[in-house]
Design a protein around this motif. Structure first.
Motif, mmCIF file in Angstrom:
data_model
loop_
_atom_site.group_PDB
_atom_site.id
_atom_site.type_symbol
_atom_site.label_atom_id
_atom_site.label_comp_id
_atom_site.label_asym_id
_atom_site.label_seq_id
_atom_site.Cartn_x
_atom_site.Cartn_y
_atom_site.Cartn_z
ATOM 1 N N LEU A 76 0.828 -1.203 0.000
ATOM 2 C CA LEU A 76 0.000 0.000 0.000
ATOM 3 C C LEU A 76 0.865 1.256 0.000
ATOM 4 C CD1 LEU A 76 -2.825 1.286 0.199
ATOM 5 C CD2 LEU A 76 -2.642 1.101 2.692
ATOM 6 N N SER A 77 1.844 1.322 0.873
ATOM 7 C CA SER A 77 2.697 2.513 0.939
ATOM 8 C C SER A 77 3.589 2.641 -0.294
ATOM 9 C CB SER A 77 3.552 2.488 2.211
ATOM 10 O OG SER A 77 4.333 1.307 2.281
ATOM 11 N N THR A 78 4.076 1.502 -0.807
ATOM 12 C CA THR A 78 4.971 1.534 -1.969
ATOM 13 C C THR A 78 4.220 1.882 -3.248
ATOM 14 O OG1 THR A 78 6.407 -0.105 -0.915
ATOM 15 C CG2 THR A 78 6.668 0.175 -3.282
ATOM 16 N N SER A 79 2.908 1.699 -3.257
ATOM 17 C CA SER A 79 2.134 1.981 -4.460
ATOM 18 C C SER A 79 2.028 3.472 -4.757
ATOM 19 C CB SER A 79 0.734 1.369 -4.351
ATOM 20 O OG SER A 79 0.014 1.955 -3.286
ATOM 21 N N PHE A 80 2.297 4.333 -3.763
ATOM 22 C CA PHE A 80 2.172 5.769 -4.044
ATOM 23 C C PHE A 80 3.306 6.644 -3.510
ATOM 24 C CE2 PHE A 80 0.519 5.664 0.220
ATOM 25 C CZ PHE A 80 0.699 6.938 0.743
ATOM 26 N N VAL A 81 3.992 6.239 -2.433
ATOM 27 C CA VAL A 81 5.005 7.119 -1.855
ATOM 28 C C VAL A 81 6.203 7.344 -2.779
ATOM 29 C CG1 VAL A 81 6.593 7.488 0.073
ATOM 30 C CG2 VAL A 81 4.310 6.594 0.503
ATOM 31 N N PRO A 82 6.792 6.318 -3.420
ATOM 32 C CA PRO A 82 7.931 6.589 -4.311
ATOM 33 C C PRO A 82 7.613 7.598 -5.409
ATOM 34 C CG PRO A 82 7.802 4.250 -3.842
ATOM 35 C CD PRO A 82 6.559 4.861 -3.284
ATOM 36 N N LYS A 83 6.424 7.497 -6.013
ATOM 37 C CA LYS A 83 6.047 8.459 -7.050
ATOM 38 C C LYS A 83 5.883 9.854 -6.455
ATOM 39 C CE LYS A 83 4.923 10.100 -10.997
ATOM 40 N NZ LYS A 83 5.981 10.306 -12.008
ATOM 41 N N THR A 84 5.295 9.935 -5.258
ATOM 42 C CA THR A 84 5.127 11.218 -4.588
ATOM 43 C C THR A 84 6.487 11.859 -4.311
ATOM 44 O OG1 THR A 84 3.063 10.507 -3.550
ATOM 45 C CG2 THR A 84 4.213 12.350 -2.522
ATOM 46 N N LEU A 85 7.449 11.059 -3.841
ATOM 47 C CA LEU A 85 8.793 11.583 -3.570
ATOM 48 C C LEU A 85 9.494 12.019 -4.854
ATOM 49 C CD1 LEU A 85 10.039 9.118 -0.799
ATOM 50 C CD2 LEU A 85 9.244 11.470 -0.515
ATOM 51 N N SER A 86 9.245 11.308 -5.945
ATOM 52 C CA SER A 86 9.863 11.715 -7.222
ATOM 53 C C SER A 86 9.309 13.059 -7.692
ATOM 54 C CB SER A 86 9.646 10.633 -8.285
ATOM 55 O OG SER A 86 8.303 10.617 -8.737
ATOM 56 N N ILE A 87 8.050 13.323 -7.373
ATOM 57 C CA ILE A 87 7.473 14.643 -7.688
ATOM 58 C C ILE A 87 8.139 15.719 -6.829
ATOM 59 C CG2 ILE A 87 5.366 16.046 -7.621
ATOM 60 C CD1 ILE A 87 3.781 13.445 -8.069
ATOM 61 N N PHE A 88 8.282 15.439 -5.539
ATOM 62 C CA PHE A 88 8.860 16.413 -4.617
ATOM 63 C C PHE A 88 10.333 16.692 -4.927
ATOM 64 C CE2 PHE A 88 5.705 15.123 -1.034
ATOM 65 C CZ PHE A 88 4.707 15.853 -1.660
ATOM 66 N N TRP A 89 11.093 15.625 -5.237
ATOM 67 C CA TRP A 89 12.547 15.765 -5.395
ATOM 68 C C TRP A 89 12.980 16.126 -6.817
ATOM 69 C CZ3 TRP A 89 13.772 10.619 -2.388
ATOM 70 C CH2 TRP A 89 13.640 10.859 -1.009
ATOM 71 N N PHE A 90 12.365 15.486 -7.795
ATOM 72 C CA PHE A 90 12.853 15.615 -9.175
ATOM 73 C C PHE A 90 11.845 16.274 -10.120
ATOM 74 C CE2 PHE A 90 14.451 11.534 -7.344
ATOM 75 C CZ PHE A 90 15.738 11.963 -7.072
ATOM 76 N N ASN A 91 10.712 16.730 -9.566
ATOM 77 C CA ASN A 91 9.667 17.327 -10.389
ATOM 78 C C ASN A 91 9.205 16.375 -11.492
ATOM 79 O OD1 ASN A 91 7.952 19.556 -10.718
ATOM 80 N ND2 ASN A 91 9.176 20.350 -12.406
ATOM 81 N N SER A 92 9.257 15.058 -11.205
ATOM 82 C CA SER A 92 8.859 14.025 -12.166
ATOM 83 C C SER A 92 7.348 13.809 -12.050
ATOM 84 C CB SER A 92 9.611 12.722 -11.885
ATOM 85 O OG SER A 92 9.189 11.686 -12.724
ATOM 86 N N ARG A 93 6.606 14.606 -12.797
ATOM 87 C CA ARG A 93 5.163 14.658 -12.623
ATOM 88 C C ARG A 93 4.384 13.744 -13.565
ATOM 89 N NH1 ARG A 93 3.986 21.132 -11.656
ATOM 90 N NH2 ARG A 93 5.313 21.354 -9.808
ATOM 91 N N GLU A 94 4.998 13.279 -14.615
ATOM 92 C CA GLU A 94 4.265 12.468 -15.583
ATOM 93 C C GLU A 94 4.035 11.045 -15.069
ATOM 94 O OE1 GLU A 94 5.795 12.387 -19.504
ATOM 95 O OE2 GLU A 94 5.561 14.544 -19.844
ATOM 96 N N ILE A 95 2.863 10.526 -15.364
ATOM 97 C CA ILE A 95 2.554 9.121 -15.104
ATOM 98 C C ILE A 95 1.696 8.641 -16.268
ATOM 99 C CG2 ILE A 95 0.519 9.705 -13.696
ATOM 100 C CD1 ILE A 95 1.108 7.165 -12.046
ATOM 101 N N SER A 96 2.008 7.479 -16.789
ATOM 102 C CA SER A 96 1.270 6.981 -17.947
ATOM 103 C C SER A 96 -0.188 6.714 -17.581
ATOM 104 C CB SER A 96 1.923 5.701 -18.479
ATOM 105 O OG SER A 96 1.751 4.629 -17.563
ATOM 106 N N PHE A 97 -1.032 6.713 -18.594
ATOM 107 C CA PHE A 97 -2.469 6.462 -18.380
ATOM 108 C C PHE A 97 -2.672 5.109 -17.712
ATOM 109 C CE2 PHE A 97 -6.692 5.060 -20.009
ATOM 110 C CZ PHE A 97 -7.466 6.055 -19.420
ATOM 111 N N SER A 98 -2.015 4.083 -18.238
ATOM 112 C CA SER A 98 -2.131 2.736 -17.646
ATOM 113 C C SER A 98 -1.519 2.703 -16.258
ATOM 114 C CB SER A 98 -1.453 1.700 -18.551
ATOM 115 O OG SER A 98 -2.110 1.620 -19.794
#
Length: 315
Positions: A76-98
């Motif tokens: 549950l935590s791994t399904s969203f926290v890594p992506k959230t941290l990538s937004i905070f740290w690297f401004n990596s905002r894109e996520i594919s539709f799938s």
């Protein structure tokens, strides 16, 4: 990028996660508690799994369910926290539709599984306290496996319509999601079609997961408390009640943030968007962080094994 955000499209190739809108300048600072809580969840739940695996005396239904809870919290935590941290740290905002629909499914699926596991643990406590002599014959390995399968199937199937329906809608307004992860209602609200089926489906999910599970847990503990109060001595009551302490705290750690988050979104027009987004994230992170701490402190067998582990390391 700007063209993809405003042009007409039915199925966007990517969504753009904005993070915490209005607090972009503070993303790096906000990432510190997020990262700390995620690291705590990883370390705590992996430690629970390690201790139960290594200690033969913990190979019983209560701790098998605890391991299921730990695995669920990890996913549950791994399904969203890594992506959230990538937004905070690297401004990596894109996520594919799938990828967005997959994240949506995993978050809802494992949240439903976690609720089911708490029901299974309540049933275990009921049998252990109300029918102690029959505990080993009722909760056999086969029964534990059947309960596990039922929890997994219910969680997997009941939220499957979320991504299936979300894939059907035309997204011709924008592909910008004002959130840190693909929250179901936030995604489908971007559709330019009537997505009422998606939002209405949330009602039966809430009933068959949250309301039904809380009812079953409540019934279990009414019977447990009735059995405890029939004990003759106060010491016996406290000793038996103590065996339920960790599970009761786990229930509160899961359902109270869930209730608070639901109320926040219900009255969302009165709450600033950054507060809603932060609350939504904390709601999902609360139980993965608190569960291993609760069981590490409240469960004597795990606490003793932890102390033994650290003592051996020092020597």
């Amino acid at each position: 990028m700007s063209d993809s955000n405003t042009s007409d499209f039915i199925n966007p190739s990517t969504f753009i996660l904005l993070g915490i809108s209005g607090l972009e300048a503070a993303h790096v600072w906000i990432s510190i508690p997020f990262c700390t809580m995620y690291a705590t969840a990883l370390l705590g739940n992996c430690t629970i799994l390690f201790i139960v695996k290594k200690e033969p005396s913990l190979h019983e239904p209560m701790y098998y369910f605890l391991c299921m809870l730990a695995v669920t919290d990890l996913v549950l935590s791994t399904s969203f926290v890594p992506k959230t941290l990538s937004i905070f740290w690297f401004n990596s905002r894109e996520i594919s539709f799938s990828g967005c629909l997959t994240q949506m499914y995993f978050i809802n699926c494992f949240a439903a599984m976690e609720s089911g596991i708490l029901v299974a643990m309540a049933f275990d406590r009921y049998v252990a306290i109300c029918h102690p002599l029959r505990h080993s014959t009722i909760l056999t390995y086969c029964m534990v496996a059947k309960i596990t399968l039922a929890v997994v199937l219910r969680g997997s199937l009941i939220v499957l319509p979320y991504p299936i329906l979300a894939r059907q809608w035309p997204y011709c307004r924008t592909n910008i999601i004002p959130h840190t992860y693909c929250k179901h209602i936030t995604v489908v609200s971007l559709s330019c079609a009537d997505f009422s089926i998606s939002s209405d489906y949330g009602a039966p999910v809430t009933f068959f997961v949250t309301i039904l599970d809380i009812f079953l847990i409540s019934v279990s503990y009414i019977l447990i408390f009735w059995a405890i109060f029939k004990l003759r001595t106060k010491d016996a009551r406290l000793k038996v009640f103590g065996t339920c302490g960790a599970h009761l705290l786990s229930i509160l750690a899961f359902y109270i943030p869930d209730l608070f988050s639901s109320l926040m979104y219900r009255f969302g027009s009165f709450v600033p968007l950054p507060v809603l987004i932060l609350n939504s994230n904390m709601h999902l992170l609360a139980s993965p962080v608190l569960h291993p701490i609760i069981y590490g402190v409240r469960t004597k067998q795990i606490r003793d094994r932890l102390l033994l582990l650290f003592t051996h390391k020092r020597t």
